[in-house]
Design a protein around this motif. Sequence first.
Motif, short mmCIF file in Angstrom:
data_model
loop_
_atom_site.label_atom_id
_atom_site.label_comp_id
_atom_site.label_asym_id
_atom_site.label_seq_id
_atom_site.Cartn_x
_atom_site.Cartn_y
_atom_site.Cartn_z
N PHE A 78 0.82 -1.21 0.00
CA PHE A 78 0.00 0.00 0.00
C PHE A 78 0.86 1.26 0.00
N ILE A 79 1.92 1.26 0.77
CA ILE A 79 2.80 2.43 0.80
C ILE A 79 3.44 2.64 -0.58
N ASN A 80 3.77 1.55 -1.25
CA ASN A 80 4.31 1.67 -2.60
C ASN A 80 3.26 2.16 -3.59
N PHE A 81 2.00 1.72 -3.40
CA PHE A 81 0.91 2.26 -4.21
C PHE A 81 0.83 3.78 -4.05
N ALA A 82 0.94 4.22 -2.80
CA ALA A 82 0.88 5.66 -2.51
C ALA A 82 2.02 6.39 -3.19
N LEU A 83 3.22 5.82 -3.16
CA LEU A 83 4.38 6.44 -3.80
C LEU A 83 4.22 6.50 -5.32
N VAL A 84 3.64 5.45 -5.89
CA VAL A 84 3.41 5.44 -7.34
C VAL A 84 2.46 6.57 -7.73
N THR A 85 1.46 6.82 -6.88
CA THR A 85 0.50 7.89 -7.15
C THR A 85 1.19 9.25 -7.24
N LEU A 86 2.31 9.41 -6.55
CA LEU A 86 3.06 10.67 -6.60
C LEU A 86 3.53 11.00 -8.02
N TRP A 87 3.72 9.96 -8.84
CA TRP A 87 4.25 10.17 -10.19
C TRP A 87 3.15 10.47 -11.20
N VAL A 88 1.90 10.42 -10.77
CA VAL A 88 0.80 10.73 -11.69
C VAL A 88 0.81 12.22 -12.01
N ARG A 89 0.83 12.54 -13.27
CA ARG A 89 0.84 13.95 -13.69
C ARG A 89 -0.58 14.51 -13.65
N GLY A 90 -0.66 15.80 -13.40
CA GLY A 90 -1.97 16.44 -13.36
C GLY A 90 -2.86 15.87 -12.29
N LYS A 91 -2.29 15.67 -11.11
CA LYS A 91 -3.07 15.05 -10.01
C LYS A 91 -4.26 15.92 -9.62
N SER A 92 -5.39 15.27 -9.40
CA SER A 92 -6.59 15.94 -8.93
C SER A 92 -6.74 15.64 -7.44
N THR A 93 -7.79 16.19 -6.85
CA THR A 93 -8.02 15.96 -5.42
C THR A 93 -8.15 14.48 -5.11
N ILE A 94 -8.78 13.74 -6.01
CA ILE A 94 -8.99 12.31 -5.77
C ILE A 94 -7.66 11.57 -5.69
N HIS A 95 -6.65 12.01 -6.46
CA HIS A 95 -5.34 11.38 -6.40
C HIS A 95 -4.68 11.61 -5.04
N TRP A 96 -4.74 12.85 -4.56
CA TRP A 96 -4.13 13.16 -3.26
C TRP A 96 -4.83 12.40 -2.13
N LEU A 97 -6.15 12.34 -2.20
CA LEU A 97 -6.89 11.63 -1.15
C LEU A 97 -6.62 10.12 -1.18
N SER A 98 -6.54 9.56 -2.38
CA SER A 98 -6.25 8.12 -2.48
C SER A 98 -4.84 7.84 -1.99
N MET A 99 -3.91 8.75 -2.29
CA MET A 99 -2.54 8.58 -1.83
C MET A 99 -2.49 8.60 -0.30
N ALA A 100 -3.22 9.54 0.30
CA ALA A 100 -3.27 9.62 1.77
C ALA A 100 -3.92 8.37 2.35
N LEU A 101 -4.99 7.89 1.71
CA LEU A 101 -5.69 6.69 2.19
C LEU A 101 -4.78 5.46 2.13
N LEU A 102 -4.08 5.29 1.01
CA LEU A 102 -3.20 4.14 0.84
C LEU A 102 -2.02 4.19 1.82
N ALA A 103 -1.43 5.39 1.97
CA ALA A 103 -0.29 5.52 2.89
C ALA A 103 -0.71 5.26 4.33
N ASP A 104 -1.86 5.81 4.71
CA ASP A 104 -2.36 5.62 6.08
C ASP A 104 -2.67 4.15 6.35
N PHE A 105 -3.36 3.51 5.41
CA PHE A 105 -3.70 2.09 5.59
C PHE A 105 -2.44 1.23 5.57
N GLY A 106 -1.48 1.62 4.72
CA GLY A 106 -0.23 0.87 4.66
C GLY A 106 0.54 0.94 5.95
#
Length: 350
Positions: A18-46
Amino acid sequence: MTLKYVVQTLIFSYGFVFINFALVTLWVRGKSTIHWLSMALLADFGLMCMAGGIRVHLRYESFPVNLLVIVPMLLLAPIGGAFTFECLSLRGKHEIFLRVLSWLTAAVSVAIVTLVFFGLTWNEACIAAYVWLFLFFLVIVLAQGRELWPIAAMRGPLRQFYLIVCLDAILALAMALSRFFELYALLYVLWMVQIASIVVIGFIMIRSPETFRIIQAAARTIRYERSNLSPERIRTCLSLLESLMAEERLYLDSDLVLEDLARRVELTPHQLSELINIHLGKNFAWYVNSFRIECAKELLAKNRDMSVINVAYESGFNSKSVFNAAFLSHTGKTPSQYRRGVVPDAEMKQ
């Protein structure tokens, strides 16, 4: 190989994933709010899973590790709630509601950790955390269900997402009961189910992020169909609203509030809020600030001698802190960073 060892290894391993999923999300270009929230959710759960795996290994005895399980577990409430509201196109409409629940989560977290110092066992602390998660997501399920009901009317991805939220609420209650009755084998199974639901979210975010846009569009469509404004009135009001903002530049008034703008569009505040939320997919503050940010970007580019605070005031903001936060939220940059990007260094030094 014992069940405990298998669970310990799986939980820790999935936390790492999950933490790696969150890190991968960092590389998404043009991130929207949903990307930041999913990254926070994945990192927290990880983080919770990794600490949970260590916790099983240590037989629940270490204070730091137990704390690293409880706190991220409780943070799942506000982060998961914000993620859910964003997916269901409820930005702005329930912001106060979500903020109140988040403050209550903070209060519950402090209360649980404090009670641990006064003799509350970590097992009882976990039960309390699971109960709070259940109540939190139950409220969200009921609030969303009231607006999107019946389930049969929801489109496929929207219905599936709503059912996942319902599942999360049920899982939290089941986990609380499993701990209370010391049914640890069942608890481990429930953990695996919970992990699977988060894996699905992480996989979708990385491979098919458009799925969340489909969910948002489906939720917005339901609200559009239930609107108490006629299609003709909607078109007229949207045209008038655009004219007031673009031509009369009402956004330059730092004291502009929903009620004032509603009077100019000849709608009630509730109707204007519905118009902006459902038909523009924004909330009032975001909508008005989007015009102010565009004005500020123009001032920053053309008036390099104007201070940032003056740019803020000239574009309709009443404080530098609010301006900076809004600018960063809309553009992903601070005003100074934006200026450096559009104004060549040689020109700024002149």
